[in-house]
Design an enzyme around this catalytic site. Structure first.
Site, PDB file in Angstrom:
ATOM      1  N   CYS B 129     -22.033 -58.049   7.063  1.00 23.90           N
ATOM      2  CA  CYS B 129     -21.054 -57.378   7.250  1.00 23.90           C
ATOM      3  C   CYS B 129     -21.841 -55.910   8.006  1.00 23.90           C
ATOM      4  O   CYS B 129     -23.521 -55.800   8.042  1.00 23.90           O
ATOM      5  CB  CYS B 129     -20.814 -56.394   5.530  1.00 23.90           C
ATOM      6  SG  CYS B 129     -20.241 -54.759   5.571  1.00 23.90           S
ATOM      7  N   GLY B 244      -9.116 -62.158  14.770  1.00 27.26           N
ATOM      8  CA  GLY B 244      -8.020 -62.188  15.308  1.00 27.26           C
ATOM      9  C   GLY B 244      -7.318 -62.633  15.465  1.00 27.26           C
ATOM     10  O   GLY B 244      -5.968 -62.787  16.286  1.00 27.26           O
TER      11      GLY B 244
END
Lengths: 265, 304
Positions: B129, B244
């Site tokens: 992260c 994506g």
């Protein structure tokens, strides 16, 4: 990818003190919104929170804000001329199609969602009665504004015979042939309204408050049990049948971490 | 005859290769079930930490011309409440992957021991992260040493397949190899990239509450595809491609790069929660039209 969600920046053009802990912020901006929809209001560098549109004209809109936490406390320090941002309008809206005589109920921070509806209904020549549900007389807001819209306003401080707003609401529903009930306010009150509307078979929509953080159906903070629907998009306005299918309706909501918080009966 | 979309990853049989990425929806069991009803082959929970977290201030998600920036900050109920929330996860109709985060090796072990009876099909550990202090990249976890240490420790106490989620930024292959050496069963490639920042020029303030946030969506896709392509050559354990994927062609592309399954997150914004069904239908149509009988035929096809 043409879907961009970033705040539109607007200047505060007017601040109206509505009463105890309530302020209306007016912006010169031609907002395309329907009653019941909300904006995510951005205090630059601070935070972003959802607020229902309280009213609008072709070139202005207003947010009426009840002071209830850190964000609203900061917002109350803002001045005319300060820049704020918003995204939206987001979410579902009230549907007045086919209504002739309706009862609106607004309480607490939920009142502004229905004031905008009173304005929309007035423009469509629908007869509107409005119950302002408040715990104290000082919390009654928008009474003169509503009266000026041609709305008949009720609250329990006008008549000592009502101990609770609910008694006044049931009395009005029993005495009048409303063909629509629309409400935003404390959830336990909304639950009673939904139950009564189903029993009496009256068209009914309520606006539910859940922890809305992204407003665009991604973060999942506002998902309700058991359907898992995101109320930031499937709501905030839901009809009585959908409300009744939400198993947590009238029972609990969730905080910013996702933990359940039970409504106090 | 339509192409077969089933894929198997670390022993889990998925009806189709789409998996809900961690951090999107997934806060509640009902939400996971809703995503499965909308066509996902598997789902990942919102990451679970030892203590409850309310996350960063909002905006936590904004979008721009090429994708999305997020800095949610790992808001979650904490391990004790999560164990109640996600109890009997096996009943939601598809595999549920429990995403686990910690600031120390000990945190991971404690969280996993608290959620061990939820019926999760695998554990995902994001070491990557880019926008939460103490965790992932900002917690110094995205190094080969930490990857090996955390993987080793979890494999000692949990029999569930362990997926390690890596960063597309840097160290990716070294971290993935170290996780593989530590016994990881799969690599998720990868997390959001960056972090990036968008400044509102009228107020001269960064828009995100945390200022900066991980970049995902279409902008990330070619980078994620290249990451998966590189990893396919470097490691032997299977890869979940993530970054994506919005349309069926993106899923096909990611699997041709070497992914056995794919994770979808940002596309929920662009195409709604039914995006899983849409991507799957589009992929199926491509496969059928191009005479592929089975989606597993295309895994790694771009490597010739």
């Amino acid at each position: 990818m043409d879907k961009i969600t970033q705040p539109t920046i607007v200047k505060i053009t007017k601040i109206i003190n509505e009463g105890l802990n309530y302020k209306t912020f007016v912006f010169n901006y031609p907002l395309e919104a329907r009653a019941g929809q909300y904006l995510m209001l951005w205090l630059p560098g601070e935070d972003l929170k959802p607020f229902a549109v309280a009213w609008k004209t072709p070139d202005k809109f207003a947010l009426a804000v009840l002071k209830r936490g850190d964000f609203t406390a900061k917002l109350f320090e803002a001045h005319v001329g300060d820049l704020l941002g918003f995204t939206g309008p987001h979410g579902t809206y009230y549907n007045l199609t086919g209504r002739k005589k309706i009862l609106l109920i607004g309480g607490g921070s939920g009142a502004p969602s229905v004031t905008f509806l009173a304005q929309e209904a007035g423009q469509q020549n629908i007869k509107v009665d409005f119950v302002l549900a408040a715990a104290a007389k000082e919390e009654i807001i928008f009474e003169s504004w509503l009266t000026a819209q041609g709305v008949k306003v009720y609250h329990r401080f006008q008549d000592k015979k009502y101990e609770h707003a609910w008694d006044l609401i049931t009395d009005l529903i029993n005495k009048n042939n409303y063909d629509g009930l629309f409400a935003c306010g404390p959830e336990l009150l909304l639950k009673k309204i939904v139950d009564l509307s189903l029993e009496k078979n009256i068209f009914c929509q309520v606006s539910l408050e859940r922890y809305i953080k992204c407003g665009i159906g991604v973060c999942g903070k506002c998902c309700v049990d058991n359907s898992g629907l995101c109320l930031c998009q499937a709501g905030p306005v839901v009809n009585n049948h959908l409300a009744n299918q939400i198993s947590e309706f009238g029972k609990y909501h969730r905080d910013g971490s996702g933990q359940k918080i039970y409504f106090k009966q | 005859m339509p192409a077969n979309l089933e894929t198997t990853i670390t022993g889990l049989k998925l009806n189709n290769p789409t998996i809900l990425a961690s951090g999107v929806l997934g806060v509640t069991k009902a939400s996971l079930k809703n995503v499965i009803n909308n066509g996902a082959g598997a789902v990942t929970t919102k990451s679970i930490s030892l203590e409850p977290r309310s996350g960063h201030k909002a905006p936590i998600i904004i979008t721009y011309e090429a994708g999305m920036l997020n800095a949610v900050g790992y808001s979650n109920q904490g391990a004790v409440k999560a164990a109640e929330e996600f109890a009997n996860s096996a009943e939601v109709g598809a595999p549920v992957i429990g995403s686990v985060i910690g600031q120390s090796v000990d945190d991971f072990i404690k969280v996993i021991s608290k959620i061990k009876n939820c019926g999760f099909s695998a554990i995902e550990v994001p070491l990557s992260c880019p926008h939460t202090p103490g965790y992932g990249t900002l917690g110094g976890q995205h190094t080969p040493e930490m990857a090996k240490k955390i993987t080793d420790a979890i494999k000692k106490i949990s029999k569930l397949p362990l997926w390690i989620k890596v960063s597309p930024n840097e160290n990716m292959i070294a971290v993935a190899k170290a996780a593989e050496a530590g016994g990881a069963d799969a690599i998720v490639a990868g997390n959001s990239m960056g972090p990036g920042m968008i400044i509102d020029i009228k107020t001269a303030k960064p828009i995100l509450g945390f200022g900066m946030g991980g970049v995902s969506g279409p902008a990330l896709r070619p980078i994620a595809v290249r990451c998966v392509y590189d990893l396919y050559k470097a490691i032997k354990i299977p890869i979940i491609g993530c970054g994506g994927i919005t349309y069926g062609r993106d899923l096909i592309e990611m699997m041709m790069a070497g992914a056995t399954a794919v994770a979808v997150g940002t596309a929920v914004y662009y195409r709604g929660v039914s995006v899983f069904k849409k991507i799957t239908e589009e992929a199926e149509q491509f496969l059928t039209e191009n005479n592929y009988k089975d989606i597993t035929q295309i895994i790694g096809l771009a490597h010739g």
